[in-house]
Write a protein that holds these residues in place. Structure first.
Motif, mmCIF file in Angstrom:
data_model
loop_
_atom_site.group_PDB
_atom_site.id
_atom_site.type_symbol
_atom_site.label_atom_id
_atom_site.label_comp_id
_atom_site.label_asym_id
_atom_site.label_seq_id
_atom_site.Cartn_x
_atom_site.Cartn_y
_atom_site.Cartn_z
ATOM 1 N N PHE A 14 3.332 18.366 -3.448
ATOM 2 C CA PHE A 14 2.363 17.275 -3.518
ATOM 3 C C PHE A 14 2.800 16.126 -2.617
ATOM 4 O O PHE A 14 3.993 15.916 -2.394
ATOM 5 C CB PHE A 14 2.217 16.778 -4.960
ATOM 6 C CG PHE A 14 1.606 17.796 -5.883
ATOM 7 C CD1 PHE A 14 0.266 18.108 -5.788
ATOM 8 C CD2 PHE A 14 2.383 18.441 -6.840
ATOM 9 C CE1 PHE A 14 -0.311 19.048 -6.633
ATOM 10 C CE2 PHE A 14 1.819 19.382 -7.702
ATOM 11 C CZ PHE A 14 0.466 19.685 -7.596
ATOM 12 N N VAL A 15 1.801 15.385 -2.130
ATOM 13 C CA VAL A 15 2.065 14.254 -1.243
ATOM 14 C C VAL A 15 1.382 13.011 -1.829
ATOM 15 O O VAL A 15 0.258 13.104 -2.351
ATOM 16 C CB VAL A 15 1.538 14.524 0.181
ATOM 17 C CG1 VAL A 15 1.804 13.328 1.105
ATOM 18 C CG2 VAL A 15 2.172 15.785 0.758
ATOM 19 N N GLY A 16 2.060 11.886 -1.745
ATOM 20 C CA GLY A 16 1.477 10.648 -2.247
ATOM 21 C C GLY A 16 1.795 9.480 -1.342
ATOM 22 O O GLY A 16 2.764 9.505 -0.573
ATOM 23 N N SER A 17 0.981 8.435 -1.458
ATOM 24 C CA SER A 17 1.277 7.186 -0.748
ATOM 25 C C SER A 17 2.176 6.324 -1.631
ATOM 26 O O SER A 17 2.348 6.608 -2.816
ATOM 27 C CB SER A 17 -0.021 6.451 -0.408
ATOM 28 O OG SER A 17 -0.675 6.052 -1.600
ATOM 29 N N GLN A 18 2.724 5.281 -1.048
ATOM 30 C CA GLN A 18 3.626 4.389 -1.798
ATOM 31 C C GLN A 18 2.902 3.182 -2.380
ATOM 32 O O GLN A 18 3.503 2.376 -3.094
ATOM 33 C CB GLN A 18 4.749 3.908 -0.876
ATOM 34 C CG GLN A 18 5.597 5.032 -0.336
ATOM 35 C CD GLN A 18 6.558 4.568 0.738
ATOM 36 O OE1 GLN A 18 6.781 3.364 0.919
ATOM 37 N NE2 GLN A 18 7.120 5.503 1.465
ATOM 38 N N ASP A 19 1.630 3.065 -2.050
ATOM 39 C CA ASP A 19 0.824 1.944 -2.517
ATOM 40 C C ASP A 19 -0.612 2.255 -2.108
ATOM 41 O O ASP A 19 -0.847 3.201 -1.337
ATOM 42 C CB ASP A 19 1.290 0.632 -1.853
ATOM 43 C CG ASP A 19 0.723 -0.613 -2.523
ATOM 44 O OD1 ASP A 19 0.317 -0.532 -3.696
ATOM 45 O OD2 ASP A 19 0.671 -1.677 -1.871
ATOM 46 N N VAL A 20 -1.565 1.511 -2.624
ATOM 47 C CA VAL A 20 -2.945 1.529 -2.111
ATOM 48 C C VAL A 20 -3.447 0.094 -2.132
ATOM 49 O O VAL A 20 -2.882 -0.765 -2.821
ATOM 50 C CB VAL A 20 -3.901 2.410 -2.967
ATOM 51 C CG1 VAL A 20 -3.523 3.880 -2.895
ATOM 52 C CG2 VAL A 20 -3.958 1.933 -4.414
ATOM 53 N N CYS A 66 6.586 11.014 -1.120
ATOM 54 C CA CYS A 66 5.776 9.829 -0.816
ATOM 55 C C CYS A 66 6.297 9.178 0.462
ATOM 56 O O CYS A 66 7.160 8.285 0.418
ATOM 57 C CB CYS A 66 5.812 8.848 -1.986
ATOM 58 S SG CYS A 66 5.131 9.553 -3.502
ATOM 59 N N PRO A 67 5.810 9.637 1.608
ATOM 60 C CA PRO A 67 6.226 9.048 2.889
ATOM 61 C C PRO A 67 5.489 7.737 3.143
ATOM 62 O O PRO A 67 4.528 7.418 2.443
ATOM 63 C CB PRO A 67 5.789 10.104 3.914
ATOM 64 C CG PRO A 67 4.889 11.051 3.218
ATOM 65 C CD PRO A 67 4.824 10.692 1.766
ATOM 66 N N PRO A 68 5.921 6.997 4.166
ATOM 67 C CA PRO A 68 5.149 5.809 4.546
ATOM 68 C C PRO A 68 3.766 6.218 5.087
ATOM 69 O O PRO A 68 3.566 7.380 5.467
ATOM 70 C CB PRO A 68 6.000 5.166 5.643
ATOM 71 C CG PRO A 68 6.956 6.212 6.088
ATOM 72 C CD PRO A 68 7.117 7.186 4.978
ATOM 73 N N TYR A 116 -1.408 11.956 -4.807
ATOM 74 C CA TYR A 116 -0.817 10.928 -5.673
ATOM 75 C C TYR A 116 -0.759 9.592 -4.932
ATOM 76 O O TYR A 116 -0.835 9.543 -3.695
ATOM 77 C CB TYR A 116 0.628 11.294 -6.040
ATOM 78 C CG TYR A 116 0.787 12.371 -7.106
ATOM 79 C CD1 TYR A 116 1.144 12.039 -8.406
ATOM 80 C CD2 TYR A 116 0.608 13.718 -6.793
ATOM 81 C CE1 TYR A 116 1.317 13.018 -9.376
ATOM 82 C CE2 TYR A 116 0.778 14.705 -7.759
ATOM 83 C CZ TYR A 116 1.138 14.348 -9.046
ATOM 84 O OH TYR A 116 1.308 15.321 -10.003
ATOM 85 N N ALA A 117 -0.561 8.516 -5.686
ATOM 86 C CA ALA A 117 -0.223 7.213 -5.086
ATOM 87 C C ALA A 117 0.670 6.456 -6.065
ATOM 88 O O ALA A 117 0.348 6.368 -7.251
ATOM 89 C CB ALA A 117 -1.479 6.402 -4.790
ATOM 90 N N SER A 162 8.457 -1.966 -8.164
ATOM 91 C CA SER A 162 9.028 -3.320 -8.343
ATOM 92 C C SER A 162 9.188 -4.035 -7.006
ATOM 93 O O SER A 162 9.151 -5.263 -6.956
ATOM 94 C CB SER A 162 10.368 -3.259 -9.067
ATOM 95 O OG SER A 162 11.335 -2.647 -8.261
ATOM 96 N N GLU A 163 9.359 -3.251 -5.920
ATOM 97 C CA GLU A 163 9.471 -3.902 -4.608
ATOM 98 C C GLU A 163 8.140 -4.513 -4.188
ATOM 99 O O GLU A 163 8.102 -5.384 -3.305
ATOM 100 C CB GLU A 163 10.001 -2.887 -3.575
ATOM 101 C CG GLU A 163 11.499 -2.656 -3.785
ATOM 102 C CD GLU A 163 12.009 -1.291 -3.377
ATOM 103 O OE1 GLU A 163 11.324 -0.589 -2.610
ATOM 104 O OE2 GLU A 163 13.102 -0.913 -3.844
ATOM 105 N N ARG A 164 7.056 -4.081 -4.792
ATOM 106 C CA ARG A 164 5.762 -4.717 -4.536
ATOM 107 C C ARG A 164 5.429 -5.749 -5.612
ATOM 108 O O ARG A 164 4.818 -6.772 -5.329
ATOM 109 C CB ARG A 164 4.656 -3.671 -4.411
ATOM 110 C CG ARG A 164 4.940 -2.678 -3.273
ATOM 111 C CD ARG A 164 3.704 -2.130 -2.650
ATOM 112 N NE ARG A 164 2.997 -3.141 -1.895
ATOM 113 C CZ ARG A 164 3.246 -3.453 -0.615
ATOM 114 N NH1 ARG A 164 4.180 -2.824 0.058
ATOM 115 N NH2 ARG A 164 2.547 -4.375 -0.013
#
Ligand code: PGA
Length: 249
Positions: A60-66, A42-44, A91-92, A97-99
């Protein structure tokens, strides 16, 4: 049988060349192998497209938020789940918790983000976890159960992933006892079963996150109902990330 998921959360780290180097090193372990687990990075947002291109479907690649919003519009700075899906990610992460603590994501917002993520064809990794004060007050199981109930969207299915990340274990080098991890993961499974029935609940993977390192990964990943790891700091070094993954070979 749930397939374990070894997930790296790069957080706000990595310029393009370093990120692509990291991915290339991970790929050198993955290519040509029939791994018994899934690998997710999950890169930026800035690197999502490049990383998707570089991995070419091999991890697989995912975002850290949407964004909490699903349609195009005047939402400066937001990136929607559909946009993440559009560039080829699968994925996302939502509700980290940081959000939750740092950016005001309530359970209701996390639930909406998870809903949009599933609608977009992505798999959400829904994060939950108690603070140190909550654990010391003996409230951890209740707090996390409530977060699970409040964050699961109504379109949830068996592919959805939960990540239990005690806030006090993130980036601190501290981890809960294995008994506490087992108790929490068994509790989350019980809540999922109660909410969704055993068929869906049994398919869902529950990751542990918070100071997972090469030295503790094997024992953490052997705990009942721990179906993988969400790894922050140690995911930034290919050797450490792969040492964690390799405990499952
Ligand atoms: P950490 O972070 O592995 O650095 O503790 C985990 C996370 O925040 O997902």
């Amino acid at each position: 049988m749930r397939r374990k998921l070894i997930a790296g959360n790069w957080k706000m780290n990595m310029f393009k060349e370093d990120g692509l180097n990291l991915v290339r090193q991970i790929l050198s372990h993955v290519e040509g192998q029939k791994l018994p687990f899934d690998v997710l990075v999950c890169p930026p947002f800035t690197l999502l497209s490049d990383v998707c291109h570089a991995v070419n479907g091999k991890v697989f690649v995912g975002s850290q938020d949407v964004s909490v919003v699903s349609e195009f519009g005047a939402f400066t700075g937001d990136v929607s789940a559909k946009m993440v899906a559009d560039i080829g990610a699968e994925y996302a992460i939502v509700g980290h918790s940081e959000r939750r603590a740092g950016r005001g994501d309530t359970d209701a917002i996390v639930q909406e983000k998870a809903f949009n993520t599933i609608e977009a064809g992505l798999i959400p990794v829904i994060c939950v976890g108690e603070t140190l004060e909550e654990r010391e007050a003996g409230k951890a199981l209740d707090i996390v159960s409530a977060q699970v109930r409040g964050s699961l969207p109504k379109n949830v299915n068996g592919t959805v992933v939960i990540a239990y990340e005690p806030v006090w274990a993130i980036g601190t080098g501290k981890i809960p006892t294995l008994e506490d991890v087992a108790q929490m993961h068994n509790t989350i499974r019980a809540v999922l079963t109660e909410m969704l029935g055993p068929d869906t609940a049994d398919q869902m993977r529950i990751l542990y996150g918070g100071s997972v390192k090469p030295g503790n990964a094997k024992e953490l990943l052997a705990v009942s109902n721990v179906d993988g790891a969400l790894i922050g700091g140690a995911s930034l070094k290919a050797d450490d990330f792969w040492a964690i993954a390799a405990t499952q070979l």
